[in-house]
Enzyme design. Structure first.
Site, PDB file in Angstrom:
ATOM      1  N   HIS A   1       1.051  -1.240  -0.094  1.00  0.00           N
ATOM      2  CA  HIS A   1      -0.186   0.021  -0.033  1.00  0.00           C
ATOM      3  C   HIS A   1       1.014   1.210   0.143  1.00  0.00           C
ATOM      4  O   HIS A   1       1.924   1.403   0.580  1.00  0.00           O
ATOM      5  CB  HIS A   1      -0.996  -0.004   1.276  1.00  0.00           C
TER       6      HIS A   1
ATOM      7  N   ASP B   1     -15.455   1.781   6.172  1.00  0.00           N
ATOM      8  CA  ASP B   1     -14.547   2.960   5.857  1.00  0.00           C
ATOM      9  C   ASP B   1     -15.199   3.686   4.643  1.00  0.00           C
ATOM     10  O   ASP B   1     -14.963   4.847   4.817  1.00  0.00           O
ATOM     11  CB  ASP B   1     -13.373   2.077   5.407  1.00  0.00           C
TER      12      ASP B   1
ATOM     13  N   ARG C   1     -15.371  11.848   6.485  1.00  0.00           N
ATOM     14  CA  ARG C   1     -14.200  12.764   7.069  1.00  0.00           C
ATOM     15  C   ARG C   1     -13.863  13.940   5.991  1.00  0.00           C
ATOM     16  O   ARG C   1     -13.380  14.972   5.914  1.00  0.00           O
ATOM     17  CB  ARG C   1     -12.967  11.602   7.087  1.00  0.00           C
TER      18      ARG C   1
ATOM     19  N   SER D   1      -8.148   3.175   8.778  1.00  0.00           N
ATOM     20  CA  SER D   1      -8.901   3.193   7.449  1.00  0.00           C
ATOM     21  C   SER D   1      -7.930   2.621   6.322  1.00  0.00           C
ATOM     22  O   SER D   1      -8.607   1.612   5.717  1.00  0.00           O
ATOM     23  CB  SER D   1      -9.005   4.643   6.828  1.00  0.00           C
TER      24      SER D   1
ATOM     25  N   LYS E   1      -8.371  -1.964   5.300  1.00  0.00           N
ATOM     26  CA  LYS E   1      -8.601  -2.454   4.000  1.00  0.00           C
ATOM     27  C   LYS E   1      -7.294  -3.567   3.620  1.00  0.00           C
ATOM     28  O   LYS E   1      -7.635  -4.523   2.806  1.00  0.00           O
ATOM     29  CB  LYS E   1      -8.605  -1.328   2.988  1.00  0.00           C
TER      30      LYS E   1
END
Ligand code: URA
Length: 439
Positions: A82, A161, A168, A183, A187
């Site tokens: 990520h 999320d 947000r 968050s 995932k």
């Protein structure tokens, strides 16, 4: 339980209990709490912060809010990656086939561009025919056969999320560290890989503006990984200037092709790629140390095997690489505008956020959710911090879609202002990989 009492207790500095967190998240997904109260709670959280136990409870409840994936039956070690997002970050496009060529499997759920940062799905969809809406059966079969597959996030993975993130975003409650950690990590955990490497970017083009913030995120994310029994490592990388030269979509794909064909001019990109790749190999026990992993990956790159794997992967997802133009200089429907140095000197700073925003306005990103991306648009940034430049030298080139040609002068001025040039002597080059944190 009710949301008002959670707001009141969080305002009084009392951390939310695991039971309260579970209730909050299941009620949000069920749609039984009003948005305005949830947005208020998120605002209070942004001021009060989340403690480690609250972040862990939120992550767990997020993961439990939807499907989780399992890669049982895939015969290769499964890894995930990520990036916290940046400008010109095309690493996934090269890392997926690199690790597939090394014998790993990389199933990757990716996103679209967000704000000034680009998204892997938009970049891949700039290849004619490339499909990111694969069924789970297609996804698994490509993963098993090729060693990598990339698709968009499914609606069923961490639905909580999606609700929290949208609220947000709409209420400017984006930056609280615990919220970001829950968050991102929920995932990755739901996506099921046992080994996960996070590319934590910091600098003017990143989510985390300084290294201290990036380190704090890395440490929380690794703690969450440990709590879930996953191997999580973080590579801290610089985002004070674009990664590589291309910032856009199709031009980034062309740059990846250049990189995996052995281009010597993309040292920063290669550095990040090899750092992330060798950490992945180490985590799943495919090499004894990072240096030998790096050598192994370098050999795969040099041998042309990675380029073949890239072609195989793109073909498996329907992409037709033969329809891509040969280079950014010959893209159709683009107004090409050179950005030249006004004076000689050394590049001492680049406003990377500004360059990301320019590329977005050239047509490479969306200014609203409905907007359509122009795959050929973007910019090339030809210089890096610390480089000597001469007057009139081309610093960058804008590729502005014809429909936005009226903005060319403004975009040119914005790009010129993004480069700082020092005349007082040489400026040090920046390191691209700042640190590697292993579990
Ligand atoms: N990326 C995410 O997925 N979530 C955040 O909160 C920030 C960046």
């Amino acid at each position: 339980m009710n949301l008002l009492s959670l707001i009141q207790s969080k305002k009084a500095g009392v951390p939310l209990s695991t039971a309260q967190m579970d209730w909050l998240i299941s009620s949000s997904v069920a749609g039984t709490v009003p948005d305005y109260q949830l947005a208020t709670l998120l605002t209070v959280i942004c001021y009060e912060g989340l403690e480690a136990a609250e972040t862990l409870a939120m992550t767990r409840a997020f993961v439990d809010s939807g499907d989780t994936l399992s890669w049982e039956g895939i015969s290769r070690p499964v890894v995930d990656k990520h990036s916290t997002g940046g400008v010109g970050d095309k690493v996934t496009l090269a890392l997926a086939p690199l690790l597939a060529a090394a014998g790993l499997a990389m199933p990757k759920m990716s996103g679209r561009g967000l704000g000034h940062t680009g998204g892997t799905i938009d970049k891949l969809e700039s290849i004619p025919g490339f499909r990111t809406d694969l069924s789970m059966q297609e996804f698994r079969s490509i993963l098993q056969d090729v060693g990598c597959a990339v698709a968009g996030q499914t609606a069923h993975l961490v639905p909580a999320d999606k609700i929290f993130y949208a609220l947000r975003d709409a209420t400017d409650n984006i930056r609280e560290l615990g919220l970001v950690t829950a968050s991102v990590m929920s995932k990755k955990l739901a996506a099921g890989a046992p080994c996960i490497v996070l590319d934590v970017k910091c600098g003017s083009g990143a989510f985390f503006r300084d290294e201290a913030e990036a380190r704090a995120f890395a440490s929380q994310a690794m703690a969450i990984g440990r709590a879930f029994g996953r191997q999580v490592a973080c590579v801290l990388t610089d985002m004070d200037q674009p990664l590589g030269q291309a910032v856009g979509n199709r031009i980034e794909v062309l740059e990846v092709l250049d990189l995996i064909s052995g281009s010597g001019k993309l040292a920063d990109l290669r550095e990040v790629l090899l750092a992330l790749g060798s950490v992945e190999l180490l985590l799943c026990g495919m090499c004894p140390d990072m240096e030998s992993g790096r050598v192994q990956l370098q050999e795969l790159l040099d041998s042309g095997v990675v380029k073949q794997k890239f072609r195989e992967w793109i073909r498996a997802q329907g992409g037709r690489l033969s329809e891509l133009p040969a280079s950014p200089e010959v893209l159709p429907n683009m107004r090409s505008v050179a950005v030249q140095a006004g004076s000689p000197g050394w590049v001492s700073g680049i406003d990377c956020l500004q360059l990301g925003n320019v590329a977005r306005r050239c047509g490479a990103g969306r200014m609203s959710r409905e907007e359509v991306i122009e795959p050929d648009a973007g910019l090339m940034c030809y210089v890096a911090i610390g480089e000597r430049i001469e007057q009139g030298e081309e610093l960058a080139r804008l590729l502005i879609h014809e429909s936005r040609a009226a903005e060319a002068d403004e975009l040119l001025a914005m790009t010129q202002a993004a480069f700082q040039v020092s005349t007082d002597g040489s400026v040090p080059r920046r390191k691209t990989v700042l640190d590697i944190l292993l579990p």
